[in-house]
Design a protein around this motif. Structure first.
Motif, PDB file in Angstrom:
ATOM      1  N   ARG A  12       0.829  -1.202   0.000  1.00  0.00           N
ATOM      2  CA  ARG A  12       0.000   0.000   0.000  1.00  0.00           C
ATOM      3  C   ARG A  12       0.870   1.263   0.000  1.00  0.00           C
ATOM      4  O   ARG A  12       1.881   1.328   0.690  1.00  0.00           O
ATOM      5  CB  ARG A  12      -0.873  -0.009   1.268  1.00  0.00           C
ATOM      6  CG  ARG A  12      -1.999   0.990   1.285  1.00  0.00           C
ATOM      7  CD  ARG A  12      -2.830   0.820   2.548  1.00  0.00           C
ATOM      8  NE  ARG A  12      -2.097   1.166   3.750  1.00  0.00           N
ATOM      9  CZ  ARG A  12      -1.922   2.402   4.192  1.00  0.00           C
ATOM     10  NH1 ARG A  12      -2.443   3.411   3.529  1.00  0.00           N
ATOM     11  NH2 ARG A  12      -1.253   2.645   5.307  1.00  0.00           N
ATOM     12  N   SER A  17       3.286  -0.887   8.062  1.00  0.00           N
ATOM     13  CA  SER A  17       3.810  -2.148   8.619  1.00  0.00           C
ATOM     14  C   SER A  17       5.268  -2.381   8.215  1.00  0.00           C
ATOM     15  O   SER A  17       5.985  -3.128   8.883  1.00  0.00           O
ATOM     16  CB  SER A  17       2.941  -3.338   8.199  1.00  0.00           C
ATOM     17  OG  SER A  17       2.831  -3.411   6.799  1.00  0.00           O
ATOM     18  N   TYR A  83      -6.001  -6.528   6.970  1.00  0.00           N
ATOM     19  CA  TYR A  83      -6.964  -5.850   6.115  1.00  0.00           C
ATOM     20  C   TYR A  83      -8.304  -6.582   6.239  1.00  0.00           C
ATOM     21  O   TYR A  83      -8.416  -7.752   5.857  1.00  0.00           O
ATOM     22  CB  TYR A  83      -6.527  -5.880   4.645  1.00  0.00           C
ATOM     23  CG  TYR A  83      -5.321  -5.010   4.303  1.00  0.00           C
ATOM     24  CD1 TYR A  83      -4.848  -4.026   5.174  1.00  0.00           C
ATOM     25  CD2 TYR A  83      -4.675  -5.176   3.089  1.00  0.00           C
ATOM     26  CE1 TYR A  83      -3.750  -3.236   4.837  1.00  0.00           C
ATOM     27  CE2 TYR A  83      -3.584  -4.380   2.744  1.00  0.00           C
ATOM     28  CZ  TYR A  83      -3.127  -3.419   3.620  1.00  0.00           C
ATOM     29  OH  TYR A  83      -2.040  -2.638   3.280  1.00  0.00           O
ATOM     30  N   SER A 113      -1.187  -3.442  12.993  1.00  0.00           N
ATOM     31  CA  SER A 113      -2.388  -2.647  12.800  1.00  0.00           C
ATOM     32  C   SER A 113      -2.131  -1.229  13.278  1.00  0.00           C
ATOM     33  O   SER A 113      -1.289  -1.005  14.154  1.00  0.00           O
ATOM     34  CB  SER A 113      -3.528  -3.290  13.593  1.00  0.00           C
ATOM     35  OG  SER A 113      -4.541  -2.357  13.842  1.00  0.00           O
TER      36      SER A 113
HETATM   37  C1  LIG Z   1      -8.062  -2.208   3.036  1.00  0.00           C
HETATM   38  C2  LIG Z   1      -7.673  -2.022   4.478  1.00  0.00           C
HETATM   39  C3  LIG Z   1      -8.326  -2.737   5.450  1.00  0.00           C
HETATM   40  C4  LIG Z   1      -7.960  -2.612   6.793  1.00  0.00           C
HETATM   41  N1  LIG Z   1      -8.580  -3.390   7.734  1.00  0.00           N
HETATM   42  C5  LIG Z   1      -8.159  -3.341   9.025  1.00  0.00           C
HETATM   43  C6  LIG Z   1      -8.704  -4.229   9.987  1.00  0.00           C
HETATM   44  O1  LIG Z   1      -9.527  -5.070   9.705  1.00  0.00           O
HETATM   45  N2  LIG Z   1      -8.250  -4.139  11.270  1.00  0.00           N
HETATM   46  C7  LIG Z   1      -7.290  -3.239  11.630  1.00  0.00           C
HETATM   47  O2  LIG Z   1      -6.922  -3.198  12.801  1.00  0.00           O
HETATM   48  N3  LIG Z   1      -6.749  -2.383  10.736  1.00  0.00           N
HETATM   49  C8  LIG Z   1      -7.161  -2.417   9.441  1.00  0.00           C
HETATM   50  N4  LIG Z   1      -6.602  -1.570   8.505  1.00  0.00           N
HETATM   51  C9  LIG Z   1      -5.584  -0.604   8.917  1.00  0.00           C
HETATM   52  C10 LIG Z   1      -4.162  -1.215   8.914  1.00  0.00           C
HETATM   53  O3  LIG Z   1      -4.020  -1.905  10.125  1.00  0.00           O
HETATM   54  C11 LIG Z   1      -3.125  -0.113   8.803  1.00  0.00           C
HETATM   55  O4  LIG Z   1      -3.126   0.386   7.481  1.00  0.00           O
HETATM   56  C12 LIG Z   1      -1.742  -0.510   9.265  1.00  0.00           C
HETATM   57  O5  LIG Z   1      -0.899   0.602   9.127  1.00  0.00           O
HETATM   58  C13 LIG Z   1      -1.097  -1.724   8.580  1.00  0.00           C
HETATM   59  O6  LIG Z   1      -1.224  -1.725   7.180  1.00  0.00           O
HETATM   60  P1  LIG Z   1      -0.197  -0.977   6.166  1.00  0.00           P
HETATM   61  O7  LIG Z   1       1.142  -1.615   6.342  1.00  0.00           O
HETATM   62  O8  LIG Z   1      -0.746  -1.202   4.804  1.00  0.00           O
HETATM   63  O9  LIG Z   1      -0.137   0.449   6.578  1.00  0.00           O
HETATM   64  C14 LIG Z   1      -6.952  -1.692   7.157  1.00  0.00           C
HETATM   65  C15 LIG Z   1      -6.305  -0.936   6.165  1.00  0.00           C
HETATM   66  C16 LIG Z   1      -6.647  -1.107   4.844  1.00  0.00           C
HETATM   67  C17 LIG Z   1      -5.895  -0.335   3.795  1.00  0.00           C
END
Ligand SMILES: Cc1cc2nc3c(=O)[nH]c(=O)nc-3n(C[C@H](O)[C@H](O)[C@H](O)COP(=O)(O)O)c2cc1C
Length: 190
Positions: A12, A17, A83, A113
């Motif tokens: 993303r 993360s 996600y 998360s």
């Molecule tokens: C499509 C999508 C769905 C997500 N669903 C969840 C979720 O179910 N539970 C949660 O704690 N965070 C959720 N997040 C937030 C992510 O935990 C957050 O973006 C975090 O920084 C880790 O993902 P990243 O490495 O893509 O940033 C979601 C983010 C996206 C983009």
């Protein structure tokens, strides 16, 4: 020295993360656990694979190299965001792309998360997929909540004492599994 791959799964834009992947690289190096290498799915930018590698007539060299890197790894740490209660398509894409590469591979799962629950819901689906692939997932888990507050962009934790203690427990378990497998391999066990 153990060869440890850190598989950074989020592709993303603006992902967070990856901070945890950077942390593990520094942590493993500084503690002398092994030689870490980040395989970054964002950087690798794979297409959605339309067949398993083993069945492809002319796979791209970088796909074969990815498979070789997993093969050479003594252990793999998956760093995955949550996600919608599961793990991202980018990660499923590479899990399904290979098969024998995962077989008996010591693996540890770190979930991330930006909320309070540390991505724990990923475990159910990811653990099951890895089990079906024949990997050896260690029971220790590593859950990161509020990632933007707990790690900076370079992967430096805001609470080093607690983070190092939890990371030690997590990596210790992976190292135990790597060493156990090494002993079995050395004994000529099939
Ligand atoms: C499509 C999508 C769905 C997500 N669903 C969840 C979720 O179910 N539970 C949660 O704690 N965070 C959720 N997040 C937030 C992510 O935990 C957050 O973006 C975090 O920084 C880790 O993902 P990243 O490495 O893509 O940033 C979601 C983010 C996206 C983009």
């Amino acid at each position: 020295m153990a060869n440890i791959v850190i598989l950074s799964s989020s592709v993303r834009n603006g992902r967070n993360s990856h901070r945890v992947s950077l942390f593990f690289k520094q942590f493993i190096e500084s503690k002398g656990y092994g030689v870490p290498d980040i395989l970054d799915l964002k950087e690798l930018d794979f297409p959605l694979f339309n067949e398993r590698l083993g069945k492809m007539a002319n796979p791209e060299p970088e796909w074969v190299e990815f498979s070789n890197q997993i093969n050479r790894a003594d252990g793999v740490i998956i760093v995955t965001p949550e996600y919608n209660g599961g793990y991202p398509a980018s990660l499923k894409n590479v899990i399904d792309f290979m098969y024998k590469e995962w077989h008996r591979k010591p693996m540890a799962i770190a979930t991330v998360s930006d909320g309070r629950f540390g991505g724990t819901q990923v475990i159910q689906s990811l653990q099951f997929s890895l089990w079906k692939s024949g990997a050896w997932t260690v029971p220790a888990r590593y859950h990161v909540s509020n990632v933007k507050e707990t790690y900076d962009e370079k992967g430096i934790p805001s609470n080093p004492e607690l983070t190092y203690r939890l990371a030690d427990k997590f990596i210790d378990e992976l190292m135990w599994c790597i060493n156990a497998k090494q002993k079995m391999d050395d004994s000529g066990s099939k």
